[in-house]
Design a protein around this motif. Structure first.
Motif, PDB file in Angstrom:
ATOM      1  N   ASP A  15       0.462   0.665   3.220  1.00 34.40           N
ATOM      2  CA  ASP A  15      -0.583   1.317   2.429  1.00 34.40           C
ATOM      3  C   ASP A  15      -0.835   0.572   1.123  1.00 34.40           C
ATOM      4  O   ASP A  15      -1.949   0.507   0.636  1.00 34.40           O
ATOM      5  N   GLU A  50      -4.253  -1.633   2.039  1.00 35.17           N
ATOM      6  CA  GLU A  50      -5.334  -0.705   1.753  1.00 35.17           C
ATOM      7  C   GLU A  50      -6.502  -1.433   1.082  1.00 35.17           C
ATOM      8  O   GLU A  50      -6.323  -2.191   0.140  1.00 35.17           O
ATOM      9  N   LEU A  64      -5.450   5.183  -1.429  1.00 31.52           N
ATOM     10  CA  LEU A  64      -4.118   4.776  -1.851  1.00 31.52           C
ATOM     11  C   LEU A  64      -3.632   5.653  -2.995  1.00 31.52           C
ATOM     12  O   LEU A  64      -2.477   6.089  -3.016  1.00 31.52           O
ATOM     13  N   THR A 119      -2.390   8.963  -1.699  1.00 31.66           N
ATOM     14  CA  THR A 119      -1.058   8.850  -1.113  1.00 31.66           C
ATOM     15  C   THR A 119       0.007   8.814  -2.194  1.00 31.66           C
ATOM     16  O   THR A 119       1.035   9.511  -2.112  1.00 31.66           O
TER      17      THR A 119
END
Length: 206
Positions: A10, A14, A20, A23
């Motif tokens: 990620d 990303e 991102l 997350t």
């Protein structure tokens, strides 16, 4: 959190920063003991002098990052004057940091009303009672103002003050940083030339 999780795909793969950030914020909400949405907000006054203080992020999406404040406060006046600001999130337990900066717009009245309605009643009274960032002659003066507005709005809804609303930072750059051994940290910066532009991703030296 393990080193392998910190260097997950990620972070490196990303291509869009808001997903991102979502997350990373979710990780912070699970790991940070206090206020995972706390963020340092930097502004500049009319003389070009910087100011920084902690605020709470109250929302974000692909339009930007939102917080609320008294527009007559120092930060409110500086943002209204310059229409630019920067933020820095630091999640120490995760060894992660996110920096962003960009142009600023005022949120809509509907957005401000909706958020204001979710605040505790005492906080809504405080928005009326506090002359934020201005000299206070003594604690009693503040307590007196709180008592006066509590009596004024003893029954029914407390309206949102006209000087209290929100700002949305529309970032032109967002940098994701996480700690690595020997200070050889990972840094990925997303850049664009305008709030409507496409993102460019650049890996930065630590």
């Amino acid at each position: 959190m393990s080193e392998s999780e910190l260097t997950s795909g990620d972070f490196t793969e990303e291509s869009e920063p808001f997903a991102l950030f979502a997350t990373w914020l979710k990780d912070a909400e699970a790991a940070e003991v206090n206020d995972p949405t706390a963020v340092a907000l930097a502004t500049v006054d009319e003389h070009g002098m910087p100011n920084v203080r902690m605020v709470l992020l109250k929302g974000f999406d692909r339009q930007g990052f939102v917080f609320y404040t008294n527009f007559e406060s120092q930060k409110g006046r500086e943002i209204l004057g310059q229409k630019k600001a920067a933020m820095c999130f630091h999640w120490k337990s995760l060894r992660r940091q996110v920096r962003l900066r960009g142009e600023v717009e005022v949120v809509t009245d509907a957005e401000a009303d909706a958020y204001y309605a979710t605040r505790p009643r005492g906080s809504r009274i405080g928005a009326w009672a506090s002359k934020q960032s201005r000299p206070l002659e003594g604690r009693f003066a503040l307590e007196k103002a709180v008592a006066e507005f509590t009596a004024r709005y003893a029954i029914g809804e407390i309206p949102r003050p006209g000087h209290w609303s929100g700002f949305r930072i529309k970032p032109l750059s967002i940098e994701f940083w996480h700690d690595r051994p020997f200070r050889l940290h990972d840094r990925i910066e997303f850049r664009r030339s305008s709030p409507e532009g496409a993102w460019e991703k650049v890996r930065m030296y630590p």
